[in-house]
Design a protein around this motif. Sequence first.
Motif, PDB file in Angstrom:
ATOM      1  N   ASN A   1      78.769 -37.727  -5.229  1.00 46.63           N
ATOM      2  CA  ASN A   1      77.388 -37.512  -5.625  1.00 46.63           C
ATOM      3  C   ASN A   1      76.463 -37.905  -4.484  1.00 46.63           C
ATOM      4  O   ASN A   1      76.704 -38.879  -3.774  1.00 46.63           O
ATOM      5  N   ILE A   2      75.398 -37.128  -4.335  1.00 47.44           N
ATOM      6  CA  ILE A   2      74.397 -37.410  -3.308  1.00 47.44           C
ATOM      7  C   ILE A   2      73.432 -38.480  -3.801  1.00 47.44           C
ATOM      8  O   ILE A   2      72.999 -39.350  -3.048  1.00 47.44           O
ATOM      9  N   GLY A   3      73.105 -38.414  -5.095  1.00 52.77           N
ATOM     10  CA  GLY A   3      72.168 -39.361  -5.684  1.00 52.77           C
ATOM     11  C   GLY A   3      72.819 -40.206  -6.759  1.00 52.77           C
ATOM     12  O   GLY A   3      73.750 -40.961  -6.499  1.00 52.77           O
ATOM     13  N   ARG A   4      72.349 -40.057  -7.993  1.00 49.51           N
ATOM     14  CA  ARG A   4      72.874 -40.848  -9.105  1.00 49.51           C
ATOM     15  C   ARG A   4      74.232 -40.331  -9.551  1.00 49.51           C
ATOM     16  O   ARG A   4      74.586 -39.172  -9.327  1.00 49.51           O
ATOM     17  N   GLY A   5      75.014 -41.210 -10.197  1.00 46.75           N
ATOM     18  CA  GLY A   5      76.345 -40.847 -10.640  1.00 46.75           C
ATOM     19  C   GLY A   5      76.386 -40.488 -12.110  1.00 46.75           C
ATOM     20  O   GLY A   5      75.375 -40.526 -12.816  1.00 46.75           O
ATOM     21  N   ASN A   6      77.586 -40.136 -12.587  1.00 43.21           N
ATOM     22  CA  ASN A   6      77.776 -39.869 -14.020  1.00 43.21           C
ATOM     23  C   ASN A   6      78.812 -40.803 -14.655  1.00 43.21           C
ATOM     24  O   ASN A   6      79.008 -40.777 -15.870  1.00 43.21           O
ATOM     25  N   HIS A   7      79.459 -41.629 -13.824  1.00 47.48           N
ATOM     26  CA  HIS A   7      80.354 -42.663 -14.367  1.00 47.48           C
ATOM     27  C   HIS A   7      79.661 -44.017 -14.368  1.00 47.48           C
ATOM     28  O   HIS A   7      79.742 -44.773 -15.327  1.00 47.48           O
ATOM     29  N   SER A   8      78.989 -44.301 -13.270  1.00 46.51           N
ATOM     30  CA  SER A   8      78.155 -45.488 -13.144  1.00 46.51           C
ATOM     31  C   SER A   8      76.866 -45.037 -12.461  1.00 46.51           C
ATOM     32  O   SER A   8      76.762 -43.878 -12.052  1.00 46.51           O
ATOM     33  N   PRO A   9      75.882 -45.900 -12.340  1.00 50.08           N
ATOM     34  CA  PRO A   9      74.621 -45.444 -11.749  1.00 50.08           C
ATOM     35  C   PRO A   9      74.761 -44.764 -10.393  1.00 50.08           C
ATOM     36  O   PRO A   9      73.990 -43.857 -10.070  1.00 50.08           O
ATOM     37  N   LEU A  10      75.766 -45.148  -9.603  1.00 50.10           N
ATOM     38  CA  LEU A  10      75.890 -44.594  -8.252  1.00 50.10           C
ATOM     39  C   LEU A  10      77.249 -43.958  -7.970  1.00 50.10           C
ATOM     40  O   LEU A  10      77.544 -43.648  -6.822  1.00 50.10           O
ATOM     41  N   ALA A  11      78.079 -43.749  -8.989  1.00 53.05           N
ATOM     42  CA  ALA A  11      79.416 -43.208  -8.749  1.00 53.05           C
ATOM     43  C   ALA A  11      79.726 -42.038  -9.672  1.00 53.05           C
ATOM     44  O   ALA A  11      79.483 -42.108 -10.879  1.00 53.05           O
ATOM     45  N   GLU A  12      80.274 -40.995  -9.088  1.00 53.59           N
ATOM     46  CA  GLU A  12      80.720 -39.808  -9.836  1.00 53.59           C
ATOM     47  C   GLU A  12      82.128 -40.039 -10.348  1.00 53.59           C
ATOM     48  O   GLU A  12      82.931 -40.723  -9.709  1.00 53.59           O
ATOM     49  N   TYR A  13      82.479 -39.417 -11.475  1.00 54.98           N
ATOM     50  CA  TYR A  13      83.712 -39.739 -12.195  1.00 54.98           C
ATOM     51  C   TYR A  13      84.981 -39.539 -11.368  1.00 54.98           C
ATOM     52  O   TYR A  13      85.846 -40.429 -11.318  1.00 54.98           O
ATOM     53  N   ASN A  14      85.157 -38.381 -10.739  1.00 55.62           N
ATOM     54  CA  ASN A  14      86.415 -38.110 -10.028  1.00 55.62           C
ATOM     55  C   ASN A  14      86.652 -39.099  -8.893  1.00 55.62           C
ATOM     56  O   ASN A  14      87.782 -39.534  -8.655  1.00 55.62           O
ATOM     57  N   ILE A  15      85.595 -39.445  -8.168  1.00 47.92           N
ATOM     58  CA  ILE A  15      85.735 -40.400  -7.073  1.00 47.92           C
ATOM     59  C   ILE A  15      85.874 -41.816  -7.614  1.00 47.92           C
ATOM     60  O   ILE A  15      86.701 -42.605  -7.133  1.00 47.92           O
TER      61      ILE A  15
END
Length: 307
Positions: free
Chosen positions: A154-168
Amino acid sequence: MTKQPLIISTDPGIDDIAAMTISLFASEFDVKMLVPTWGNVALEYTLQNTLNLEEFLHTKVPVVAGANQPLVAPMISAASVHGKTGVAGYDFPEANEQLLVPGLAATLMHNAIMDSPKKVTLLGIGPLTDFALLIKQYPNVVENIAQIVIMGGNIGRGNHSPLAEYNIAGDPEAAQVVFHSGVEIKVAPLEIGNKTHITPQQMEEIKNCGEVGKMLYGLFSHIKEPDGDPRIKIFDPTAVALILCPEAFVIKKARVEIELAGRFTYGASVIDFMSGQPNAEVAVDVDLEKFSRWFTNSINQADQGIK
């Protein structure tokens, strides 16, 4: 036309089903192997979902069981989004293990890649555990990998945590290994999936795309986004589109590092577009009309392929 050899690491998952379906019937691809891994749900479900999809599509691509947990991090789950088994919304025919090839995924991927007369593309639409194991166990394999294309980060906000995308976030250490592999990498980040949402009108178009369309319509209708967004987002097919429909994207070079030590930022993708040492090309925008047309046409092509 010489087809592009492709190996898919996947964790189906509803949008993984769409990405695999499109890839299996794309005239540009020669899919060598499907490697279900833990991810959206546990490996026992992602493996069975992969076999069931092939039963439904009447395809015969070998399936290899991938990793059942991350390299280091505790395992996470997206069952609240995709349902307990990962594919809520459609009753697939139950497949046997006829297509399942015994052995370790890293070794079998290595053998297929090194035996290929043409460099192989790796498509990662789940946590990158198996690709990291491949690269670490067989470092020479990078010589015959054309590129690694990822839906993640993710470039900005995440979807797993505020700053992390789920797959990563699912396996940050594995992602860091992949981004430091020296292989050409293309990334469809979270923001692209957020933009390529499906409207009600597009849902009706998909529903009318034969048996494949009905299957995907059923799956998409059962997606429950954690943020409550009523629009249906289809993340994983954006990585396929990066290969097959690159004209739909604006792409920029960047340096991608994965945060491994932060207390509140573990798993975050640090994407630096100002770096003089880029290690990836990242999609930063998408032409929604071009993408939607490609997506619907690809579903139609898949439906024609199973007849």
